[in-house]
Design a protein around this motif. Sequence first.
Motif, PDB file in Angstrom:
ATOM      1  N   HIS A 115      46.340 -73.192  79.950  1.00  0.00           N
ATOM      2  CA  HIS A 115      47.311 -74.439  79.247  1.00  0.00           C
ATOM      3  C   HIS A 115      48.410 -74.723  80.287  1.00  0.00           C
ATOM      4  O   HIS A 115      49.358 -73.930  80.436  1.00  0.00           O
ATOM      5  N   SER A 116      48.473 -75.843  80.921  1.00  0.00           N
ATOM      6  CA  SER A 116      49.581 -76.289  81.571  1.00  0.00           C
ATOM      7  C   SER A 116      49.923 -77.480  81.501  1.00  0.00           C
ATOM      8  O   SER A 116      48.869 -78.347  82.018  1.00  0.00           O
ATOM      9  N   SER A 118      51.774 -79.849  83.216  1.00  0.00           N
ATOM     10  CA  SER A 118      52.043 -80.485  84.299  1.00  0.00           C
ATOM     11  C   SER A 118      50.971 -80.441  85.404  1.00  0.00           C
ATOM     12  O   SER A 118      50.762 -81.039  86.007  1.00  0.00           O
ATOM     13  N   GLY A 119      50.221 -78.887  85.274  1.00  0.00           N
ATOM     14  CA  GLY A 119      49.336 -78.744  86.138  1.00  0.00           C
ATOM     15  C   GLY A 119      49.817 -78.597  87.533  1.00  0.00           C
ATOM     16  O   GLY A 119      48.880 -78.518  88.315  1.00  0.00           O
ATOM     17  N   ALA A 140      40.725 -76.521  81.531  1.00  0.00           N
ATOM     18  CA  ALA A 140      42.397 -76.851  81.605  1.00  0.00           C
ATOM     19  C   ALA A 140      42.587 -77.643  80.366  1.00  0.00           C
ATOM     20  O   ALA A 140      42.000 -78.746  80.341  1.00  0.00           O
ATOM     21  N   THR A 142      45.866 -79.885  79.495  1.00  0.00           N
ATOM     22  CA  THR A 142      46.976 -80.246  80.221  1.00  0.00           C
ATOM     23  C   THR A 142      47.172 -81.878  79.649  1.00  0.00           C
ATOM     24  O   THR A 142      46.583 -82.443  78.875  1.00  0.00           O
ATOM     25  N   SER A 147      50.655 -85.178  84.698  1.00  0.00           N
ATOM     26  CA  SER A 147      50.003 -84.457  85.842  1.00  0.00           C
ATOM     27  C   SER A 147      49.885 -85.297  87.019  1.00  0.00           C
ATOM     28  O   SER A 147      49.904 -85.019  88.301  1.00  0.00           O
ATOM     29  N   LYS A 159      46.092 -79.761  91.651  1.00  0.00           N
ATOM     30  CA  LYS A 159      46.594 -79.479  90.367  1.00  0.00           C
ATOM     31  C   LYS A 159      45.536 -79.098  89.525  1.00  0.00           C
ATOM     32  O   LYS A 159      44.545 -79.002  89.945  1.00  0.00           O
ATOM     33  N   TYR A 161      43.940 -79.888  87.076  1.00  0.00           N
ATOM     34  CA  TYR A 161      42.845 -80.422  86.468  1.00  0.00           C
ATOM     35  C   TYR A 161      41.767 -80.738  87.784  1.00  0.00           C
ATOM     36  O   TYR A 161      40.617 -81.024  87.390  1.00  0.00           O
ATOM     37  N   ASP A 169      42.739 -83.342  77.996  1.00  0.00           N
ATOM     38  CA  ASP A 169      43.780 -84.209  77.927  1.00  0.00           C
ATOM     39  C   ASP A 169      44.612 -84.224  76.644  1.00  0.00           C
ATOM     40  O   ASP A 169      44.141 -84.948  75.592  1.00  0.00           O
ATOM     41  N   SER A 192      53.719 -81.356  73.194  1.00  0.00           N
ATOM     42  CA  SER A 192      52.318 -80.448  73.556  1.00  0.00           C
ATOM     43  C   SER A 192      52.181 -79.265  72.930  1.00  0.00           C
ATOM     44  O   SER A 192      50.789 -78.874  72.784  1.00  0.00           O
TER      45      SER A 192
END
Length: 247
Positions: A115-116, A118-119, A140, A142, A147, A159, A161, A169, A192
């Motif tokens: 989990h990020s 901005s990635g 991912a 994200t 991102s 990145k 993704y 998403d 988020s």
Amino acid sequence: MGKYANQYFEHVEAMLQQVKESQMAKIEEAADAFVQSIKNGGTLYAFGASHAGIIAEEMFYRTGGLALINPIFNPTLMLNTKPVTLTSQVERVEGFGKVMFDSVNAKKGDTILIHSVSGRNAAAIDMALAAKEAGVTVIALTNMTYSSQVTSRHTSGKKLYEIADIVIDNQGDFEDAAIQVEGMEQKTGPTSTVTGAVIANAIVIETVEKLIKSGFIPPVFHSANVDGGDEFNKRIINEYKDRITYI
């Protein structure tokens, strides 16, 4: 309820509807990866840095959760770190994500959810690259709006993704915060954690359903606060101890 708090409720409801309408195929794909890993004797991992790590906490050792989801934690990326600004600095240190990944001995056939929002930071990117190299399926979670508008902080130029096998998403706003209060330049009301938790639990629910339909009873925890809960959970942990890293 105040005007802006009401807007926040409405915004989150709309986001969750967008996730339901646009991401369910990806959620199902993620569940398929979980199922394949579980049935083939593998295990599952979850990682996020700082607030993104709340989703990893949400997914492991809890009522209704799959016992085989192992979080990858490091004290310098947790919110109880002091000063907490250290988490932002450490997640940008290239190579650290690989060190964390290597510490859990994940193997080919396992699956990891990273989990990020901005990635863009090195910890998540390095972890994804290391996982791919090890033959681990990478999911991912994200924010594609966010991102896609920022640059990578990794020397690969990638990145999260762009590395993952499956990309979900969260349908969030740029910067994550959603509500513009009059008189403030900076938005408030991040989303988020809300959407991430719903997506993560949806993956777990889909996984459980698919396993049951295939004739496999998945190891799902009871609450430790009901009579017999401790004993039930202990049996699960003992049965799957070779695939659990958090005990």
